[in-house]
Design a protein around this motif. Structure first.
Motif, mmCIF file in Angstrom:
data_model
loop_
_atom_site.group_PDB
_atom_site.id
_atom_site.type_symbol
_atom_site.label_atom_id
_atom_site.label_comp_id
_atom_site.label_asym_id
_atom_site.label_seq_id
_atom_site.Cartn_x
_atom_site.Cartn_y
_atom_site.Cartn_z
ATOM 1 N N MET A 208 -2.357 5.111 0.679
ATOM 2 C CA MET A 208 -3.530 4.739 1.465
ATOM 3 C C MET A 208 -4.786 4.739 0.603
ATOM 4 O O MET A 208 -5.610 3.823 0.664
ATOM 5 C CB MET A 208 -3.656 5.758 2.604
ATOM 6 N N CYS B 221 -13.495 7.093 2.400
ATOM 7 C CA CYS B 221 -13.043 5.777 2.860
ATOM 8 C C CYS B 221 -14.015 5.151 3.848
ATOM 9 O O CYS B 221 -13.765 4.082 4.382
ATOM 10 C CB CYS B 221 -11.639 5.872 3.444
ATOM 11 N N GLU B 222 -15.155 5.802 4.111
ATOM 12 C CA GLU B 222 -16.155 5.191 4.961
ATOM 13 C C GLU B 222 -17.085 4.320 4.105
ATOM 14 O O GLU B 222 -17.016 4.333 2.880
ATOM 15 C CB GLU B 222 -16.952 6.287 5.697
ATOM 16 N N GLU B 223 -17.974 3.573 4.788
ATOM 17 C CA GLU B 223 -18.801 2.614 4.051
ATOM 18 C C GLU B 223 -19.668 3.273 2.978
ATOM 19 O O GLU B 223 -19.845 2.728 1.893
ATOM 20 C CB GLU B 223 -19.712 1.847 5.016
ATOM 21 N N CYS C 143 -12.191 14.348 4.731
ATOM 22 C CA CYS C 143 -12.176 13.772 6.087
ATOM 23 C C CYS C 143 -13.298 14.346 6.948
ATOM 24 O O CYS C 143 -13.029 14.884 8.030
ATOM 25 C CB CYS C 143 -10.835 14.030 6.752
ATOM 26 N N CYS D 13 -6.024 12.268 0.859
ATOM 27 C CA CYS D 13 -4.914 11.988 1.772
ATOM 28 C C CYS D 13 -3.797 11.250 1.035
ATOM 29 O O CYS D 13 -3.704 11.325 -0.176
ATOM 30 C CB CYS D 13 -5.442 11.159 2.940
ATOM 31 N N ALA D 14 -2.980 10.507 1.769
ATOM 32 C CA ALA D 14 -1.819 9.847 1.168
ATOM 33 C C ALA D 14 -2.219 8.866 0.051
ATOM 34 O O ALA D 14 -3.074 8.009 0.263
ATOM 35 C CB ALA D 14 -1.038 9.113 2.249
ATOM 36 N N GLN E 130 -16.247 11.792 3.182
ATOM 37 C CA GLN E 130 -15.399 10.727 3.754
ATOM 38 C C GLN E 130 -15.430 9.498 2.847
ATOM 39 O O GLN E 130 -16.098 8.514 3.129
ATOM 40 C CB GLN E 130 -15.903 10.374 5.162
ATOM 41 N N LYS F 96 -4.968 1.644 -1.397
ATOM 42 C CA LYS F 96 -5.453 0.508 -0.611
ATOM 43 C C LYS F 96 -6.968 0.569 -0.425
ATOM 44 O O LYS F 96 -7.666 -0.419 -0.534
ATOM 45 C CB LYS F 96 -4.806 0.535 0.778
ATOM 46 N N MET F 97 -7.447 1.784 -0.125
ATOM 47 C CA MET F 97 -8.851 1.913 0.251
ATOM 48 C C MET F 97 -9.791 1.811 -0.942
ATOM 49 O O MET F 97 -10.906 1.337 -0.817
ATOM 50 C CB MET F 97 -9.065 3.242 0.990
#
Ligand code: SF4
Ligand code: SF4
Ligand code: SF4
Lengths: 97, 125
Positions: free
Chosen positions: B76, B49-51, B14, B72-73, B47, B79-80
């Motif tokens: 999630m 989950c960022e572009e 993160c 993280c979870a 990060q 999904k990502m």
């Protein structure tokens, strides 16, 4: 020295945090469950049962809780604009520094 | 099974600035994982989950190696990262193990990773 910086500028000068669309939100609290950063606060006895309490705890450019929201009630600032603001702030700090 | 290829380990932090990893020394943690545990390598991504994380995964998954992602979870992460795995011809359920290592001390997080490895059949040497 600033407490916490992101890309060289004080975190509190960066406007990045979730925006809740209260028209859409059904208070399922999935977003709260996901985020471990104490950004949200649940307020059982109020109309708005959920608020963004600590926006500066939100990880800059994170949108993860938005992806947990089934009804798409969470949005974020425009990343390009925030990035430009960060660059601008850094330049100002360098000039004053 | 013919060959036992060790999994790779990606830790996502993160941006490194989040309180979720405050109880942990992320450098000690990743060093312990990559040096002591049965993984092919371990590294930190700021990060996922960022572009740029999507772009990174698009490149990286071409190696078709089993991955453990400490972040993280898991629901999630699923999904990502699902689309990135599909695009690489992989199945996120079979080709990745997703762990939530937020709000943990190094000791706790190492235990979580060890257990995941042992569930995959990899024990510490
Ligand atoms: S965007 Fe990320 S850090 Fe910010 S409130 Fe949502 S999950 Fe928490
Ligand atoms: S996940 Fe969406 S609908 Fe649920 S509480 Fe959060 S903002 Fe509201
Ligand atoms: S994948 Fe998870 S741990 Fe990594 S930056 Fe996104 S929300 Fe944070």
């Amino acid at each position: 020295m600033s407490e916490s910086t992101f890309m060289g500028v004080p975190r509190e000068k960066i406007d990045w945090s979730p925006r809740i669309d209260y028209e859409k939100c059904n208070y399922c609290m999935e977003c709260v469950k996901f985020c471990p950063h104490d950004v949200y606060e649940v307020r059982e006895n109020e109309d708005k049962k959920l608020i963004v309490k600590n926006p500066n705890n939100c990880v800059v450019f994170c949108r993860a809780c938005g992806k947990t929201c089934g009804v798409d009630a969470i949005s974020f600032p425009n990343k390009a604009e925030v990035t430009n603001k960060i660059k601008q702030l850094r330049m100002e700090m360098e000039q004053n520094g | 099974m013919s060959e036992r290829q060790l999994p790779g380990f990606i830790m996502c932090v993160c941006t490194g600035k989040c309180p979720g990893f405050q109880a942990m020394d992320i450098w000690d943690f990743i060093n312990q994982v990559r040096v002591e545990l049965p993984v092919e390598y371990g590294f930190i991504h700021p990060q996922l989950c960022e572009e740029d994380g999507d772009r990174f995964l698009a490149d990286f998954l071409k190696a078709h190696r089993k991955l453990i992602i400490g972040a993280c979870a898991p629901n999630m992460q699923r999904k990502m990262f699902k689309q990135a795995f599909i695009d690489a011809g992989l199945d996120i359920e079979k080709d990745a193990v997703m762990l939530d290592i937020r709000d943990m001390t190094n000791e706790k997080a190492i235990e979580v990773v060890k257990k995941a490895l042992s569930d995959l059949g990899f024990e510490e040497a």
